[in-house]
Structures are given as structure tokens and as C-alpha cells.
Design a protein around this motif. Structure first.
Motif, PDB file in Angstrom:
ATOM      1  N   TYR A   1       0.877  -1.176   0.000  1.00 47.09           N
ATOM      2  CA  TYR A   1       0.000   0.000   0.000  1.00 47.09           C
ATOM      3  C   TYR A   1       0.913   1.223   0.000  1.00 47.09           C
ATOM      4  O   TYR A   1       1.324   1.711   1.049  1.00 47.09           O
ATOM      5  CB  TYR A   1      -0.880  -0.025   1.239  1.00 47.09           C
ATOM      6  N   THR A   2       1.195   1.737  -1.179  1.00 47.61           N
ATOM      7  CA  THR A   2       2.233   2.748  -1.342  1.00 47.61           C
ATOM      8  C   THR A   2       1.678   4.169  -1.362  1.00 47.61           C
ATOM      9  O   THR A   2       2.289   5.101  -0.822  1.00 47.61           O
ATOM     10  CB  THR A   2       3.019   2.474  -2.642  1.00 47.61           C
ATOM     11  N   PHE A   3       0.515   4.369  -1.992  1.00 48.13           N
ATOM     12  CA  PHE A   3      -0.048   5.711  -2.109  1.00 48.13           C
ATOM     13  C   PHE A   3      -1.546   5.592  -2.278  1.00 48.13           C
ATOM     14  O   PHE A   3      -2.031   5.006  -3.252  1.00 48.13           O
ATOM     15  CB  PHE A   3       0.575   6.433  -3.313  1.00 48.13           C
ATOM     16  N   SER A   4      -2.299   6.130  -1.325  1.00 46.78           N
ATOM     17  CA  SER A   4      -3.756   6.033  -1.371  1.00 46.78           C
ATOM     18  C   SER A   4      -4.355   7.241  -2.084  1.00 46.78           C
ATOM     19  O   SER A   4      -3.685   8.257  -2.299  1.00 46.78           O
ATOM     20  CB  SER A   4      -4.324   5.934   0.045  1.00 46.78           C
ATOM     21  N   THR A   5      -5.630   7.142  -2.410  1.00 52.75           N
ATOM     22  CA  THR A   5      -6.304   8.291  -3.030  1.00 52.75           C
ATOM     23  C   THR A   5      -6.356   9.467  -2.051  1.00 52.75           C
ATOM     24  O   THR A   5      -6.321  10.627  -2.470  1.00 52.75           O
ATOM     25  CB  THR A   5      -7.733   7.902  -3.444  1.00 52.75           C
ATOM     26  N   GLU A   6      -6.412   9.180  -0.747  1.00 51.69           N
ATOM     27  CA  GLU A   6      -6.415  10.247   0.254  1.00 51.69           C
ATOM     28  C   GLU A   6      -5.074  10.986   0.321  1.00 51.69           C
ATOM     29  O   GLU A   6      -5.021  12.156   0.732  1.00 51.69           O
ATOM     30  CB  GLU A   6      -6.747   9.684   1.634  1.00 51.69           C
ATOM     31  N   ASN A   7      -3.996  10.324  -0.095  1.00 53.07           N
ATOM     32  CA  ASN A   7      -2.671  10.959  -0.033  1.00 53.07           C
ATOM     33  C   ASN A   7      -2.533  12.146  -0.988  1.00 53.07           C
ATOM     34  O   ASN A   7      -1.629  12.975  -0.831  1.00 53.07           O
ATOM     35  CB  ASN A   7      -1.572   9.935  -0.336  1.00 53.07           C
TER      36      ASN A   7
ATOM     37  N   ALA B   1       0.602  17.912   0.924  1.00 52.90           N
ATOM     38  CA  ALA B   1       1.241  19.051   0.252  1.00 52.90           C
ATOM     39  C   ALA B   1       1.820  18.630  -1.097  1.00 52.90           C
ATOM     40  O   ALA B   1       2.414  17.559  -1.227  1.00 52.90           O
ATOM     41  CB  ALA B   1       2.340  19.627   1.142  1.00 52.90           C
ATOM     42  N   ASP B   2       1.643  19.483  -2.116  1.00 54.00           N
ATOM     43  CA  ASP B   2       2.139  19.176  -3.458  1.00 54.00           C
ATOM     44  C   ASP B   2       3.638  18.901  -3.443  1.00 54.00           C
ATOM     45  O   ASP B   2       4.119  18.018  -4.158  1.00 54.00           O
ATOM     46  CB  ASP B   2       1.832  20.334  -4.409  1.00 54.00           C
ATOM     47  N   GLU B   3       4.371  19.670  -2.671  1.00 54.64           N
ATOM     48  CA  GLU B   3       5.826  19.503  -2.635  1.00 54.64           C
ATOM     49  C   GLU B   3       6.208  18.095  -2.169  1.00 54.64           C
ATOM     50  O   GLU B   3       7.092  17.456  -2.738  1.00 54.64           O
ATOM     51  CB  GLU B   3       6.438  20.544  -1.696  1.00 54.64           C
ATOM     52  N   GLU B   4       5.513  17.614  -1.138  1.00 56.23           N
ATOM     53  CA  GLU B   4       5.800  16.265  -0.636  1.00 56.23           C
ATOM     54  C   GLU B   4       5.426  15.203  -1.665  1.00 56.23           C
ATOM     55  O   GLU B   4       6.188  14.262  -1.919  1.00 56.23           O
ATOM     56  CB  GLU B   4       5.041  16.015   0.664  1.00 56.23           C
TER      57      GLU B   4
ATOM     58  N   PHE C   1       6.524  11.172  -5.956  1.00 54.73           N
ATOM     59  CA  PHE C   1       6.321  10.695  -7.324  1.00 54.73           C
ATOM     60  C   PHE C   1       7.664  10.495  -8.033  1.00 54.73           C
ATOM     61  O   PHE C   1       7.847   9.526  -8.784  1.00 54.73           O
ATOM     62  CB  PHE C   1       5.452  11.676  -8.102  1.00 54.73           C
ATOM     63  N   ASP C   2       8.597  11.400  -7.799  1.00 52.39           N
ATOM     64  CA  ASP C   2       9.932  11.244  -8.391  1.00 52.39           C
ATOM     65  C   ASP C   2      10.599   9.968  -7.880  1.00 52.39           C
ATOM     66  O   ASP C   2      11.225   9.222  -8.654  1.00 52.39           O
ATOM     67  CB  ASP C   2      10.815  12.453  -8.061  1.00 52.39           C
ATOM     68  N   LEU C   3      10.460   9.710  -6.581  1.00 45.34           N
ATOM     69  CA  LEU C   3      11.045   8.498  -5.998  1.00 45.34           C
ATOM     70  C   LEU C   3      10.382   7.248  -6.576  1.00 45.34           C
ATOM     71  O   LEU C   3      11.068   6.267  -6.901  1.00 45.34           O
ATOM     72  CB  LEU C   3      10.875   8.531  -4.474  1.00 45.34           C
TER      73      LEU C   3
ATOM     74  N   LEU D   1      -2.625   9.668 -11.545  1.00 41.69           N
ATOM     75  CA  LEU D   1      -1.198   9.906 -11.331  1.00 41.69           C
ATOM     76  C   LEU D   1      -0.616  10.792 -12.422  1.00 41.69           C
ATOM     77  O   LEU D   1      -1.124  10.836 -13.548  1.00 41.69           O
ATOM     78  CB  LEU D   1      -0.454   8.568 -11.303  1.00 41.69           C
ATOM     79  N   PRO D   2       0.484  11.502 -12.126  1.00 40.22           N
ATOM     80  CA  PRO D   2       1.152  12.324 -13.153  1.00 40.22           C
ATOM     81  C   PRO D   2       1.637  11.448 -14.318  1.00 40.22           C
ATOM     82  O   PRO D   2       1.882  10.251 -14.164  1.00 40.22           O
ATOM     83  CB  PRO D   2       2.343  12.933 -12.387  1.00 40.22           C
ATOM     84  N   ASP D   3       1.794  12.067 -15.463  1.00 37.47           N
ATOM     85  CA  ASP D   3       2.204  11.335 -16.663  1.00 37.47           C
ATOM     86  C   ASP D   3       3.509  10.586 -16.453  1.00 37.47           C
ATOM     87  O   ASP D   3       3.669   9.451 -16.919  1.00 37.47           O
ATOM     88  CB  ASP D   3       2.358  12.306 -17.848  1.00 37.47           C
ATOM     89  N   ARG D   4       4.466  11.209 -15.776  1.00 36.66           N
ATOM     90  CA  ARG D   4       5.775  10.569 -15.629  1.00 36.66           C
ATOM     91  C   ARG D   4       5.672   9.291 -14.788  1.00 36.66           C
ATOM     92  O   ARG D   4       6.413   8.317 -15.036  1.00 36.66           O
ATOM     93  CB  ARG D   4       6.782  11.530 -14.994  1.00 36.66           C
ATOM     94  N   VAL D   5       4.741   9.279 -13.828  1.00 44.38           N
ATOM     95  CA  VAL D   5       4.561   8.065 -13.026  1.00 44.38           C
ATOM     96  C   VAL D   5       3.876   6.985 -13.856  1.00 44.38           C
ATOM     97  O   VAL D   5       4.255   5.813 -13.807  1.00 44.38           O
ATOM     98  CB  VAL D   5       3.746   8.370 -11.761  1.00 44.38           C
TER      99      VAL D   5
END
Length: 326
Positions: free
Chosen positions: A75-81, A85-88, A93-95, A125-129
């Protein structure tokens, strides 16, 4: 000195746990909680915690393969996540992109035939992900020895809702008869690829809830649940083995309960049900404490007695009035 002693004790405990493990669950699901709290505790930011947690993820993958687990869901990233904050989230997403590409090209993944799959609302999710997801899934789609599911933009209830809507649309259009709806009908609509029932859920970080994680495959299968206090980056192999032991105890308890219920029913069921109850007792007899285990002859005698009671004979072909039974 203190650190050396602690490491020595942990190593001994780990070996002890390893000897106690007799089998492995087929599917383990993990809620990786505590990355941000770990970072704060150690004077870092959220990204430091997520990166440390990614290292734990790699170790857990190896531990699963070592003991014979066949499927691991994270469970890596939920819809609630997305509300964070966008910065976090951007740093996370980069990781995720880095790790997906890294895993997809890793020798250990290809040598062990690991199939990487992402489950969730990936269109959010963003395009890069999404590009990284496509790359990882494409590079490993032919493997079938081990399945690694990564839950991204995931929400268990939203998945069930979408599956239900799909069934309703098919019924309305006439493509599906309501009488034909069964478990497989729902499961086919949950994910693109089949997901095994969950045998064990592990949650780190101290919280004792399953947070809407794989409700169909975990709750429906009455999965064992292991809650532990270490933050995800601190999760050790000893913690992992304790979770496996929890699963084994849960499975043993289930077998023992089945045996007790079947044994209790032997004296109060019909002949058809009696046969099934006998079968359950014989299968799970060794799960009972020694003092509760019936002798096999006792089980057979009970069966004969119940059969005689049902037919009105005394076991020698005579009915209760000593006449030969028809």
C-alpha cells in the motif's frame, strides 16, 4: 557495546523465529506506515523517510521470496494521499519513478521472475509516473513466479464501487443475467489481472486498522492481521517473521475451531452431514489439544451409532424390536 549487544540479540531472536516458521502465506499485503514520522524523529523531511522506506521495501521483497511467499502487495499511495502538500507528493512521485525503473531493470527481479503490477486509479497519477508504471509492467509481464503488486492512487471501496457499477451496467444492457452473478463476476472487474486472496496483512507504525486496504481479498478471506509499532524504515526481518508466525497461529486456530465444531456436530446431524463432519474431524484432528483429540475408532463408532439411530437398527441389521431390517 550496547549497539553490538542489541544486534546480537536481534540476530539470535531472528534465528529462533526462523526455526518456528513451518510454512508461508501465499499472499502478504503490507501497509507501509510511518515514513514521515521516522523522518521527523531523525531530523529529516518527508522525502528522507520515503527514501528510507523504499530500502525496507526491497528487503521485504527478498524475505518474502526466501520463505516462499508468492504474492506481495504494498500500500504505497492512497487516493487520500493526494490531499498532502504538493511539494511532498511531487518528491514522492519522483522516488516512485526512480524505483519503478530501477526494479524493472534489476537482475534480481528478472532472475526471480518477478511480475510487477500496479493497482489503483492510475489515471489520477502524473504522466511521468504512468510512464514508469507502463515500463515496469511491460518489462516483467511475462513472469509468473512471484507477483509484486504496488497499490498507487488506491482506494478499496472505490474499486468495489466501480466493479458494482460495471455489473449494474451489464445487467441493464442485458449482457449479464442477475442469476449468473457470482464471486468471479466481481473479481474480474476489480483489477486487470487476478489478485489472490490475502492471507496476511502487516501494518507498521503502531496504528491498528487496515485502512480500506484490499477489502474484497482480505476481509472476505478473513486474513490474519499483524500490527507492529516500528515505523516502516525500521521494520526488521524479526518483525516480518513475527507477522508470519501470527498468520500460522491464525491458520492453526482456524483448523482447531473447524475440528471442534465438526466434533460437536457428530452426535447431532443427518447421515449426509455426518459424513462431512467426520471428514473435517479427520483432517484437522491433530490441530486439537491432545486431551481433546478423539480416537479414530471413536469417530467411526459415533458414525455407526448415528447411522443406526437414523435407520432404526441396532448395528447388527436388527431394528429396535429385534426384527431383521428391510
Amino acid at each position: 557495546m550496547k549497539r553490538w549487544f542489541r544486534q546480537h540479540v536481534d540476530a539470535v531472536y531472528e534465528r529462533l523465529l526462523s526455526r518456528e516458521i513451518a510454512g508461508a502465506p501465499t499472499h502478504v499485503a503490507v501497509i507501509q506506515d510511518g515514513n514521515r514520522r521516522y523522518a521527523r524523529q531523525n531530523g529529516g523531511d518527508a522525502h528522507d523517510g520515503h527514501r528510507a522506506g523504499a530500502e525496507t521495501t526491497e528487503r521485504v521483497l527478498e524475505w518474502c521470496q526466501d520463505i516462499g511467499v508468492e504474492e506481495l502487495t504494498l500500500y504505497t499511495f492512497s487516493t487520500e494521499n493526494f490531499e498532502r502538500a504538493d511539494e511532498e507528493n511531487e518528491a514522492l512521485f519522483d522516488l516512485l519513478c526512480d524505483k519503478l525503473y530501477e526494479f524493472a531493470d534489476a537482475d534480481r527481479v528478472h532472475n526471480n521472475d518477478v511480475c510487477i503490477r500496479v493497482i489503483g486509479e492510475t489515471e489520477m497519477l502524473p504522466d511521468r509516473v504512468r510512464d514508469a508504471v507502463d515500463y515496469a509492467e511491460g518489462k516483467t509481464q511475462c513472469y509468473d513466479q512471484f507477483v509484486l503488486n504496488i497499490a498507487l492512487a488506491y482506494g478499496g471501496r472505490s474499486r468495489l464501487l466501480e466493479a458494482t457499477r460495471g455489473v449494474a451496467r451489464d445487467v441493464e444492457s442485458g449482457a449479464l443475467d442477475p442469476d449468473e452473478i457470482d464471486v468471479e463476476t466481481i473479481e474480474r472487474r476489480l483489477y486487470d489481472q487476478p489478485v489472490r486472496d490475502v492471507d496476511l496483512i502487516i501494518r507498521t507504525g503502531g496504528a491498528e486498522r487496515t485502512s480500506n486496504f484490499l477489502p474484497w481479498h482480505a476481509n472476505g478471506n478473513e486474513a490474519a492481521v499483524f500490527f507492529c509499532t516500528p515505523y516502516w524504515p525500521e521494520f526488521s526481518k524479526a518483525d516480518f517473521l513475527r507477522g508470519i508466525r501470527t498468520y500460522e497461529h491464525r491458520a492453526e486456530s482456524w483448523r482447531r475451531t473447524r475440528a471442534r465444531r465438526a466434533l460437536a456436530l457428530l452426535g447431532a446431524v443427518s447421515e449426509t452431514e455426518l459424513t462431512e463432519a467426520q471428514s473435517i474431524v479427520n483432517r484437522f484432528r491433530d490441530s486439537l489439544p491432545t486431551g481433546e483429540r478423539p480416537h479414530e475408532d471413536d469417530i467411526d463408532a459415533t458414525a455407526v451409532r448415528e447411522s443406526d439411530d437414523a435407520s432404526g437398527t441396532d448395528g447388527d441389521g436388527l431394528d429396535s424390536s429385534s426384527r431383521t431390517a428391510d
